[in-house]
Design a protein around this motif. Structure first.
Motif, PDB file in Angstrom:
ATOM      1  N   ALA A 141      45.481 -44.745  74.875  1.00 34.68           N
ATOM      2  CA  ALA A 141      44.369 -45.588  75.320  1.00 34.68           C
ATOM      3  C   ALA A 141      43.720 -45.112  76.602  1.00 34.68           C
ATOM      4  O   ALA A 141      42.620 -45.569  76.946  1.00 34.68           O
ATOM      5  CB  ALA A 141      44.851 -47.030  75.492  1.00 34.68           C
ATOM      6  N   CYS A 142      44.356 -44.202  77.331  1.00 32.52           N
ATOM      7  CA  CYS A 142      43.731 -43.707  78.569  1.00 32.52           C
ATOM      8  C   CYS A 142      43.530 -42.197  78.525  1.00 32.52           C
ATOM      9  O   CYS A 142      43.575 -41.511  79.551  1.00 32.52           O
ATOM     10  CB  CYS A 142      44.520 -44.123  79.795  1.00 32.52           C
ATOM     11  N   ALA A 143      43.282 -41.669  77.329  1.00 28.82           N
ATOM     12  CA  ALA A 143      42.994 -40.242  77.189  1.00 28.82           C
ATOM     13  C   ALA A 143      41.723 -39.867  77.945  1.00 28.82           C
ATOM     14  O   ALA A 143      40.833 -40.699  78.157  1.00 28.82           O
ATOM     15  CB  ALA A 143      42.850 -39.884  75.712  1.00 28.82           C
ATOM     16  N   ALA A 144      41.621 -38.611  78.326  1.00 32.50           N
ATOM     17  CA  ALA A 144      40.422 -38.145  79.030  1.00 32.50           C
ATOM     18  C   ALA A 144      39.256 -37.953  78.068  1.00 32.50           C
ATOM     19  O   ALA A 144      38.096 -38.166  78.438  1.00 32.50           O
ATOM     20  CB  ALA A 144      40.729 -36.833  79.755  1.00 32.50           C
ATOM     21  N   LYS A 145      39.558 -37.576  76.829  1.00 31.00           N
ATOM     22  CA  LYS A 145      38.504 -37.336  75.851  1.00 31.00           C
ATOM     23  C   LYS A 145      38.120 -38.640  75.161  1.00 31.00           C
ATOM     24  O   LYS A 145      38.981 -39.370  74.664  1.00 31.00           O
ATOM     25  CB  LYS A 145      38.972 -36.301  74.816  1.00 31.00           C
ATOM     26  N   GLU A 146      36.835 -38.922  75.101  1.00 33.51           N
ATOM     27  CA  GLU A 146      36.376 -40.196  74.548  1.00 33.51           C
ATOM     28  C   GLU A 146      36.665 -40.328  73.063  1.00 33.51           C
ATOM     29  O   GLU A 146      36.880 -41.437  72.573  1.00 33.51           O
ATOM     30  CB  GLU A 146      34.876 -40.382  74.820  1.00 33.51           C
ATOM     31  N   ASN A 147      36.673 -39.210  72.329  1.00 32.11           N
ATOM     32  CA  ASN A 147      36.984 -39.321  70.906  1.00 32.11           C
ATOM     33  C   ASN A 147      38.416 -39.783  70.680  1.00 32.11           C
ATOM     34  O   ASN A 147      38.713 -40.507  69.728  1.00 32.11           O
ATOM     35  CB  ASN A 147      36.725 -37.993  70.181  1.00 32.11           C
ATOM     36  N   LEU A 148      39.331 -39.407  71.586  1.00 32.05           N
ATOM     37  CA  LEU A 148      40.711 -39.861  71.486  1.00 32.05           C
ATOM     38  C   LEU A 148      40.829 -41.335  71.853  1.00 32.05           C
ATOM     39  O   LEU A 148      41.623 -42.079  71.269  1.00 32.05           O
ATOM     40  CB  LEU A 148      41.619 -39.010  72.380  1.00 32.05           C
ATOM     41  N   ARG A 149      40.025 -41.777  72.813  1.00 33.77           N
ATOM     42  CA  ARG A 149      40.021 -43.201  73.158  1.00 33.77           C
ATOM     43  C   ARG A 149      39.386 -44.022  72.034  1.00 33.77           C
ATOM     44  O   ARG A 149      39.829 -45.130  71.742  1.00 33.77           O
ATOM     45  CB  ARG A 149      39.281 -43.434  74.482  1.00 33.77           C
ATOM     46  N   ASP A 150      38.365 -43.469  71.384  1.00 34.66           N
ATOM     47  CA  ASP A 150      37.779 -44.149  70.224  1.00 34.66           C
ATOM     48  C   ASP A 150      38.819 -44.304  69.119  1.00 34.66           C
ATOM     49  O   ASP A 150      38.899 -45.354  68.461  1.00 34.66           O
ATOM     50  CB  ASP A 150      36.579 -43.360  69.687  1.00 34.66           C
ATOM     51  N   PHE A 151      39.616 -43.252  68.903  1.00 34.38           N
ATOM     52  CA  PHE A 151      40.699 -43.304  67.912  1.00 34.38           C
ATOM     53  C   PHE A 151      41.682 -44.416  68.260  1.00 34.38           C
ATOM     54  O   PHE A 151      42.067 -45.218  67.395  1.00 34.38           O
ATOM     55  CB  PHE A 151      41.407 -41.948  67.877  1.00 34.38           C
ATOM     56  N   ALA A 152      42.076 -44.501  69.539  1.00 27.57           N
ATOM     57  CA  ALA A 152      43.015 -45.538  69.967  1.00 27.57           C
ATOM     58  C   ALA A 152      42.426 -46.931  69.763  1.00 27.57           C
ATOM     59  O   ALA A 152      43.107 -47.849  69.292  1.00 27.57           O
ATOM     60  CB  ALA A 152      43.386 -45.326  71.434  1.00 27.57           C
TER      61      ALA A 152
END
Length: 281
Positions: free
Chosen positions: A75-86
């Protein structure tokens, strides 16, 4: 006194199969991954299977279930696509949890990957603000972490800071992992009362909803996160029995995440039940 104890099991065979296996293991609660722990695909839920499980649960007086989000969710990834996934995973999981209402959904707060703890805390809270609803019956649990690498949630204060930034924080609780807090520097062997007092002061014991009961391969404050079988690590059997029997933790589910198979978990559950009964006499 009722001890709610079980182990982390696979959800691949459905709710009824998980419940029946837990009864064979001597348990009356369990944890399960909502989807592949290393991926994003979720198995379709069979409503008929859920109804049969709910009946099985009522008949056997199961405690709260503790679902677990996949490890790949940050939930606190630097990449927004990873945060979107979360965000998408958590929102979908919370909808799926309503098939078995009133239970718990546990997740690792995440790793800030060099952005800094404060940024990580802010980003975790943002996603929780996006996905939590007033209508949900599920309580979302932040898990205590060991502080490995750039993990957020290694201190009670970091968890409190997340909670304080969430608007609907009445939907939040905490799952205390014994291996993680020990590796994080909280001495539950020699000062369990002090650790729980600090938890109460910082977060509030009313938010402590579940315990992952694990021994640890490593020493106090190692920040490693390597689970061991009950009584075979640096925490030890006596200290873990003290956790199970502590009056402040009565009635909450204890979930074994030890490196075991069903026979091993059956032995651990039996041992802990025996020691719990002895303490209660």
């Amino acid at each position: 006194m009722i001890l709610y104890i079980g182990n982390h099991t696979s959800s691949s065979k459905g709710y009824v199969a998980m419940g029946r296996q837990m009864l064979k293991n001597g348990g009356n609660t369990f944890a399960f991954f909502t989807r592949n722990p290393r991926g994003g695909k979720a198995k379709e839920i069979d409503p008929a299977d859920v109804e049969r499980f709910l009946e099985l649960s009522r008949e056997n007086h199961f405690g709260k279930l503790v679902a677990h989000a996949p490890y790949t969710m940050n939930a606190c990834a630097a990449k927004e696509n990873l945060r979107d996934f979360a965000r998408e995973i958590m929102a979908d999981d919370l909808k799926r949890m309503e098939y078995t209402p009133g239970n718990y959904y546990n997740f690792h707060p995440g790793s800030h990957v060099g952005q800094g703890t404060e940024t990580g805390i802010t980003k975790i809270a943002e996603i929780l603000n996006d996905v939590l609803t007033e209508e949900q019956s599920t309580t979302v649990l932040l898990e205590t972490m060991s502080g490995k690498g750039s993990e957020v949630g290694a201190t009670f204060q970091e968890l409190r800071d997340i909670i304080d930034r969430v608007e609907k924080n009445n939907k939040l609780g905490v799952c205390l992992d014994t291996c993680h807090v020990w590796d994080g520097g909280y001495d539950i062997v020699h000062d369990l009362d002090g650790v729980l007092d600090e938890f109460d002061r910082v977060i509030g014991l009313s938010r402590l909803k579940a315990v992952h009961l694990n021994d640890s391969i490593n020493g106090l404050g190692s920040h490693k996160d390597r689970h061991a079988k009950i009584g075979e690590g640096q925490i030890g059997l006596d200290a873990l029995v003290n956790v199970v029997c502590h009056p402040a933790l009565e009635g909450i589910p204890f979930i074994l995440e030890t490196p075991n198979d069903d026979e091993g978990w059956k032995r651990e559950i039996s041992l802990l039940r025996e020691r719990y009964s002895m303490k209660g006499d």
